[in-house]
Write an enzyme that holds these catalytic residues in place. Structure first.
Site, mmCIF file in Angstrom:
data_model
loop_
_atom_site.group_PDB
_atom_site.id
_atom_site.type_symbol
_atom_site.label_atom_id
_atom_site.label_comp_id
_atom_site.label_asym_id
_atom_site.label_seq_id
_atom_site.Cartn_x
_atom_site.Cartn_y
_atom_site.Cartn_z
ATOM 1 N N ARG A 49 65.528 -22.858 -43.947
ATOM 2 C CA ARG A 49 64.507 -23.630 -43.249
ATOM 3 C C ARG A 49 64.255 -23.040 -41.866
ATOM 4 O O ARG A 49 64.972 -22.145 -41.421
ATOM 5 C CB ARG A 49 64.941 -25.102 -43.133
ATOM 6 C CG ARG A 49 66.368 -25.202 -42.581
ATOM 7 C CD ARG A 49 66.618 -26.379 -41.745
ATOM 8 N NE ARG A 49 65.831 -26.380 -40.542
ATOM 9 C CZ ARG A 49 66.106 -25.614 -39.467
ATOM 10 N NH1 ARG A 49 67.123 -24.759 -39.446
ATOM 11 N NH2 ARG A 49 65.339 -25.679 -38.390
ATOM 12 N N GLY A 50 63.224 -23.589 -41.181
ATOM 13 C CA GLY A 50 62.850 -23.057 -39.872
ATOM 14 C C GLY A 50 61.770 -22.004 -40.092
ATOM 15 O O GLY A 50 61.903 -21.137 -40.970
ATOM 16 N N ALA A 51 60.712 -22.078 -39.281
ATOM 17 C CA ALA A 51 59.522 -21.277 -39.561
ATOM 18 C C ALA A 51 59.788 -19.767 -39.676
ATOM 19 O O ALA A 51 59.427 -19.149 -40.696
ATOM 20 C CB ALA A 51 58.459 -21.580 -38.513
ATOM 21 N N ARG A 92 56.344 -25.167 -49.052
ATOM 22 C CA ARG A 92 56.246 -25.910 -47.782
ATOM 23 C C ARG A 92 54.933 -25.510 -47.107
ATOM 24 O O ARG A 92 54.726 -24.335 -46.780
ATOM 25 C CB ARG A 92 57.447 -25.623 -46.870
ATOM 26 C CG ARG A 92 58.773 -26.076 -47.485
ATOM 27 C CD ARG A 92 59.856 -26.234 -46.456
ATOM 28 N NE ARG A 92 59.687 -27.434 -45.663
ATOM 29 C CZ ARG A 92 60.382 -27.694 -44.562
ATOM 30 N NH1 ARG A 92 61.265 -26.811 -44.112
ATOM 31 N NH2 ARG A 92 60.196 -28.813 -43.887
ATOM 32 N N GLN A 197 68.636 -32.000 -38.309
ATOM 33 C CA GLN A 197 68.785 -30.570 -37.988
ATOM 34 C C GLN A 197 69.366 -30.379 -36.580
ATOM 35 O O GLN A 197 70.070 -29.412 -36.326
ATOM 36 C CB GLN A 197 67.428 -29.854 -38.083
ATOM 37 C CG GLN A 197 66.879 -29.709 -39.482
ATOM 38 C CD GLN A 197 65.954 -30.848 -39.850
ATOM 39 O OE1 GLN A 197 66.121 -31.973 -39.393
ATOM 40 N NE2 GLN A 197 64.970 -30.568 -40.680
ATOM 41 N N ASP A 238 56.206 -24.593 -35.849
ATOM 42 C CA ASP A 238 55.947 -24.198 -37.237
ATOM 43 C C ASP A 238 54.570 -23.590 -37.408
ATOM 44 O O ASP A 238 54.306 -22.857 -38.360
ATOM 45 C CB ASP A 238 56.101 -25.398 -38.165
ATOM 46 C CG ASP A 238 57.572 -25.740 -38.307
ATOM 47 O OD1 ASP A 238 58.098 -26.456 -37.437
ATOM 48 O OD2 ASP A 238 58.203 -25.223 -39.255
ATOM 49 N N LYS A 248 58.605 -30.066 -35.647
ATOM 50 C CA LYS A 248 59.323 -31.172 -36.282
ATOM 51 C C LYS A 248 58.879 -32.539 -35.758
ATOM 52 O O LYS A 248 58.672 -32.713 -34.566
ATOM 53 C CB LYS A 248 60.824 -30.950 -36.037
ATOM 54 C CG LYS A 248 61.758 -32.005 -36.585
ATOM 55 C CD LYS A 248 61.572 -32.263 -38.069
ATOM 56 C CE LYS A 248 61.697 -31.022 -38.934
ATOM 57 N NZ LYS A 248 61.210 -31.211 -40.315
#
Ligand code: MRU
Length: 347
Positions: A49-51, A92, A197, A238, A248
């Protein structure tokens, strides 16, 4: 400081390896992934995860698709890779880096003469995305560190750290670079409901590096700002359009509070996060399942008949952003994204 990669290509096994982030901080496990369906599940479940990390995963995903399709003739090969790329892209919708990484590796395969050549190109390009991402994070760190006072407390939200990138991090990269330069930085990490997170990943990363970190519930942030306990907010992104920063869920709330208390609100992100084609209302904000909100520690806390909304991201209007820290320097809004993206790559 630790600088391990979050995900990488295993040349011997022709597979992707990654740190399984849903298990942290209780368990540190590396997963080997050899199928596109498994990679798609890993992205949907936020194992990766995470852009920026999604950009790298998208790139490696196309490389893996190419390796898996290699024996077919060129037309069938490209059709199979494209199908897999579409599946990964659909996992996503908000982080633009995922589609960016996928498209960059697909484009690198275009001049290929045969399937083997296409595979070689895809793997090389995906590795280059990962290498560049780490270089970008270090450059972002250097530019961002200069904005922080010598002694300060920084509030961050979610995890924009090494785990959200190839390594080092964007928002946490700024903090790491500042600490490396000798600045005394304390970090307030918002827990980041519902998937935590901030509590699980940001606190784990920073504590592991010996950086002073305090976890708070998301709703404590305004209280600390009012007390004068926060000197700056630094978050990742993102997607950045000319009019908004998507990050987020909860980021907008921090930006409004920071604005009210005259605290600088910084966004740290590489140019791969910028979207020159769309504006705020065009962007799809991912909505996730009800259970993420209603169930905690195996117990259900919301009555079945109550509705639930679980937005993964929100949009912060550009007028609340003090500056955006990129690998090429610090931008003060209004941001000319076309000009930024045409800037020569120096990483
Ligand atoms: O749902 P997640 O955990 O993928 O959301 C991640 C974030 O919102 C991060 O702040 C963002 O991707 C920037 S990471 C450098």
């Amino acid at each position: 400081m630790n600088e391990t990669s979050t995900l990488w290509w295993d040349t011997g096994n022709q597979s992707i390896h990654y740190i399984e982030q849903t298990l942290l901080p209780n368990e540190y496990a590396i997963v080997e992934c050899r199928s596109i369906e498994r990679l798609a599940t890993a992205i949907r479940r936020l194992e990766i995860r995470g852009a920026p990390a999604l950009g790298v995963a998208g790139g490696y995903g196309v490389a893996l698709a190419a390796v898996l399709a290699e024996k077919k003739d060129m037309q069938l090969f490209m059709a199979a890779v494209q199908r897999d790329a579409d599946l990964l892209r659909s996992t996503r919708p908000t982080a633009i880096n995922l589609a960016w990484g996928i498209d960059r590796v697909l484009a690198s395969m275009q001049p290929a003469q045969d399937c083997r050549d296409a595979c070689t190109r895809a793997i090389a390009e995906a590795k280059e995305i990962a290498r560049e991402d780490t270089a970008c994070c270090h450059a972002i760190g250097k530019h961002g560190a200069a904005l922080l006072p010598d002694t300060c407390t920084v509030l961050t939200h979610c995890n924009a750290g090494a785990l959200a990138c190839s390594s080092w991090g964007t928002a946490l990269g700024v903090i790491r670079s500042a600490v490396n330069e000798g600045k005394k930085v304390k970090v307030i990490s918002c827990e980041t409901r519902p998937l935590l997170q901030g509590a699980r990943l940001t606190a784990w990363e920073l504590a592991r590096d010996g950086i002073d970190v305090t976890t708070i519930t998301d709703s404590t942030a305004a209280h600390l700002m009012r007390q004068g306990a926060i000197d700056a907010v630094v978050v990742g992104a993102d997607r950045i359009t000319s009019d908004a920063v998507f990050n987020k869920i909860g980021t907008y709330m921090h930006a409004v509070c920071a604005h009210h208390h005259k605290i600088p609100f910084y966004v740290a992100a590489p140019r791969s996060t910028f979207d020159a084609k769309n504006t705020e209302t065009d962007v799809i904000i991912e909505e996730r399942g009800r259970d993420e909100v209603t169930i905690m520690g195996g117990r259900t806390y919301v009555p079945e008949r109550a509705h639930v909304k679980n937005y993964a991201f929100d949009a912060t209007p550009m007028e609340l952003v003090t500056a955006i820290i990129t690998e090429t320097g610090v931008l003060r809004p209004p941001v000319d994204i076309h000009k930024l993206l045409s800037h020569h790559n120096t990483t």
